[in-house]
Motif scaffolding. Structure first.
Motif, PDB file in Angstrom:
ATOM      1  N   UNK A   7       0.837  -1.201   0.000  1.00 35.57           N
ATOM      2  CA  UNK A   7       0.000   0.000   0.000  1.00 35.57           C
ATOM      3  C   UNK A   7       0.872   1.251   0.000  1.00 35.57           C
ATOM      4  N   UNK A   8       1.933   1.248   0.809  1.00 35.66           N
ATOM      5  CA  UNK A   8       2.845   2.397   0.854  1.00 35.66           C
ATOM      6  C   UNK A   8       3.507   2.591  -0.512  1.00 35.66           C
ATOM      7  N   UNK A   9       3.940   1.498  -1.141  1.00 40.60           N
ATOM      8  CA  UNK A   9       4.569   1.593  -2.463  1.00 40.60           C
ATOM      9  C   UNK A   9       3.576   2.126  -3.495  1.00 40.60           C
ATOM     10  N   UNK A  10       2.325   1.690  -3.398  1.00 44.47           N
ATOM     11  CA  UNK A  10       1.303   2.186  -4.322  1.00 44.47           C
ATOM     12  C   UNK A  10       1.077   3.681  -4.129  1.00 44.47           C
ATOM     13  N   UNK A  11       1.002   4.101  -2.853  1.00 44.17           N
ATOM     14  CA  UNK A  11       0.815   5.538  -2.591  1.00 44.17           C
ATOM     15  C   UNK A  11       2.001   6.342  -3.105  1.00 44.17           C
ATOM     16  N   UNK A  12       3.218   5.837  -2.884  1.00 43.78           N
ATOM     17  CA  UNK A  12       4.408   6.539  -3.362  1.00 43.78           C
ATOM     18  C   UNK A  12       4.431   6.610  -4.888  1.00 43.78           C
ATOM     19  N   UNK A  13       4.042   5.509  -5.537  1.00 42.10           N
ATOM     20  CA  UNK A  13       4.037   5.525  -7.002  1.00 42.10           C
ATOM     21  C   UNK A  13       2.981   6.501  -7.521  1.00 42.10           C
ATOM     22  N   UNK A  14       1.820   6.545  -6.866  1.00 39.81           N
ATOM     23  CA  UNK A  14       0.799   7.521  -7.262  1.00 39.81           C
ATOM     24  C   UNK A  14       1.318   8.944  -7.098  1.00 39.81           C
ATOM     25  N   UNK A  15       2.031   9.188  -6.001  1.00 34.67           N
ATOM     26  CA  UNK A  15       2.588  10.521  -5.763  1.00 34.67           C
ATOM     27  C   UNK A  15       3.625  10.873  -6.825  1.00 34.67           C
ATOM     28  N   UNK A  16       4.461   9.910  -7.171  1.00 37.71           N
ATOM     29  CA  UNK A  16       5.485  10.143  -8.203  1.00 37.71           C
ATOM     30  C   UNK A  16       4.812  10.452  -9.540  1.00 37.71           C
ATOM     31  N   UNK A  17       3.770   9.697  -9.863  1.00 39.81           N
ATOM     32  CA  UNK A  17       3.050   9.933 -11.124  1.00 39.81           C
ATOM     33  C   UNK A  17       2.417  11.323 -11.109  1.00 39.81           C
ATOM     34  N   UNK A  18       1.805  11.713  -9.989  1.00 35.84           N
ATOM     35  CA  UNK A  18       1.206  13.041  -9.899  1.00 35.84           C
ATOM     36  C   UNK A  18       2.267  14.130 -10.066  1.00 35.84           C
ATOM     37  N   UNK A  19       3.425  13.935  -9.415  1.00 36.61           N
ATOM     38  CA  UNK A  19       4.499  14.921  -9.549  1.00 36.61           C
ATOM     39  C   UNK A  19       5.001  14.986 -10.992  1.00 36.61           C
ATOM     40  N   UNK A  20       5.080  13.826 -11.654  1.00 37.26           N
ATOM     41  CA  UNK A  20       5.525  13.802 -13.053  1.00 37.26           C
ATOM     42  C   UNK A  20       4.523  14.533 -13.947  1.00 37.26           C
ATOM     43  N   UNK A  21       3.229  14.334 -13.690  1.00 27.51           N
ATOM     44  CA  UNK A  21       2.213  15.048 -14.466  1.00 27.51           C
ATOM     45  C   UNK A  21       2.314  16.556 -14.241  1.00 27.51           C
ATOM     46  N   UNK A  22       2.509  16.941 -12.985  1.00 27.31           N
ATOM     47  CA  UNK A  22       2.638  18.371 -12.678  1.00 27.31           C
ATOM     48  C   UNK A  22       3.868  18.950 -13.371  1.00 27.31           C
ATOM     49  N   UNK A  23       4.972  18.207 -13.345  1.00 24.14           N
ATOM     50  CA  UNK A  23       6.196  18.676 -13.998  1.00 24.14           C
ATOM     51  C   UNK A  23       5.995  18.777 -15.505  1.00 24.14           C
ATOM     52  N   UNK A  24       5.296  17.780 -16.085  1.00 23.29           N
ATOM     53  CA  UNK A  24       5.068  17.833 -17.538  1.00 23.29           C
ATOM     54  C   UNK A  24       4.184  19.026 -17.904  1.00 23.29           C
ATOM     55  N   UNK A  25       3.186  19.316 -17.067  1.00 23.95           N
ATOM     56  CA  UNK A  25       2.349  20.494 -17.331  1.00 23.95           C
ATOM     57  C   UNK A  25       3.173  21.773 -17.235  1.00 23.95           C
ATOM     58  N   UNK A  26       4.069  21.841 -16.244  1.00 23.41           N
ATOM     59  CA  UNK A  26       4.911  23.021 -16.078  1.00 23.41           C
ATOM     60  C   UNK A  26       5.823  23.193 -17.286  1.00 23.41           C
ATOM     61  N   UNK A  27       6.452  22.090 -17.718  1.00 23.98           N
ATOM     62  CA  UNK A  27       7.343  22.154 -18.880  1.00 23.98           C
ATOM     63  C   UNK A  27       6.554  22.545 -20.121  1.00 23.98           C
ATOM     64  N   UNK A  28       5.339  22.011 -20.274  1.00 22.44           N
ATOM     65  CA  UNK A  28       4.503  22.360 -21.436  1.00 22.44           C
ATOM     66  C   UNK A  28       4.149  23.846 -21.413  1.00 22.44           C
ATOM     67  N   UNK A  29       3.784  24.366 -20.231  1.00 21.72           N
ATOM     68  CA  UNK A  29       3.469  25.795 -20.131  1.00 21.72           C
ATOM     69  C   UNK A  29       4.688  26.645 -20.474  1.00 21.72           C
ATOM     70  N   UNK A  30       5.855  26.234 -19.951  1.00 18.74           N
ATOM     71  CA  UNK A  30       7.075  27.001 -20.249  1.00 18.74           C
ATOM     72  C   UNK A  30       7.395  26.952 -21.735  1.00 18.74           C
TER      73      UNK A  30
END
Length: 170
Positions: free
Chosen positions: A84-107
């Motif tokens: 469960x902890x690994x799943x939560x961490x992977x979800x967090x990593x995916x969310x951070x990656x999506x946020x980073x991709x949106x930031x890079x796309x905006x830039x």
């Protein structure tokens, strides 16, 4: 030799003439019965001791089994928690990656808009420069002038300057 209860029940003692049973065979029978009873008594005591020993071992095994069960349950729970902890961490990593991709796309979009604005400004400057010279490429009047004019020598062009734009030497 131990006597069984059935053998004891079927023993027949001979009677003596007035005194009842003969003393020696009866005494011998009592000795055999006592020896047999002692053997049975010892065996019973040994078996009782062995039973206590085996019950103690069985209790230890039950305790060990309970401990192993609780350990297994704990290990399963820990494994589930880790999953469960690994799943939560992977979800967090995916969310951070999506946020980073949106930031890079905006830039990138902002940089593209800035570059397009620069292109528009440069074209306006070039148009103004050519118009001040009277020769804007693609203009019908300039094409007619070029066709009429005879070029005797090539126009010198300076090397690329700032921003990669070549300057016309004049």
């Amino acid at each position: 030799m131990p006597l069984t209860p059935v053998e004891i029940r079927h023993i027949q003692l001979r009677r003596a003439w007035l005194r009842g049973y003969r003393r020696q065979p009866v005494d011998q029978l009592f000795e055999e019965i006592a020896d047999s009873f002692e053997d049975v008594w010892r065996e019973r005591a040994d078996l009782s001791d062995r039973l206590e020993e085996l019950e103690g071992e069985a209790a230890k095994h039950r305790e060990l089994e309970a401990l192993l069960r609780s350990t297994l349950v704990s290990a399963e729970r820990a494994a589930q928690d880790m999953k469960e902890q690994a799943r939560r961490e992977s979800d967090l990593i995916v969310q951070e990656a999506h946020a980073e991709s949106r930031r890079v796309s905006r830039e990138a979009a902002a940089e593209k808009r800035r570059l397009e604005e620069d292109i528009v400004k440069i074209r306006a400057q070039l148009r103004a420069a050519f118009e001040s010279l009277g020769d804007w490429p693609g203009d019908k009047r300039s094409e007619e002038k070029e066709a009429a004019a005879v070029v005797t020598r090539p126009t010198p062009v300076a090397e690329a300057g700032e921003g990669g734009i070549r300057k016309v030497a004049g």
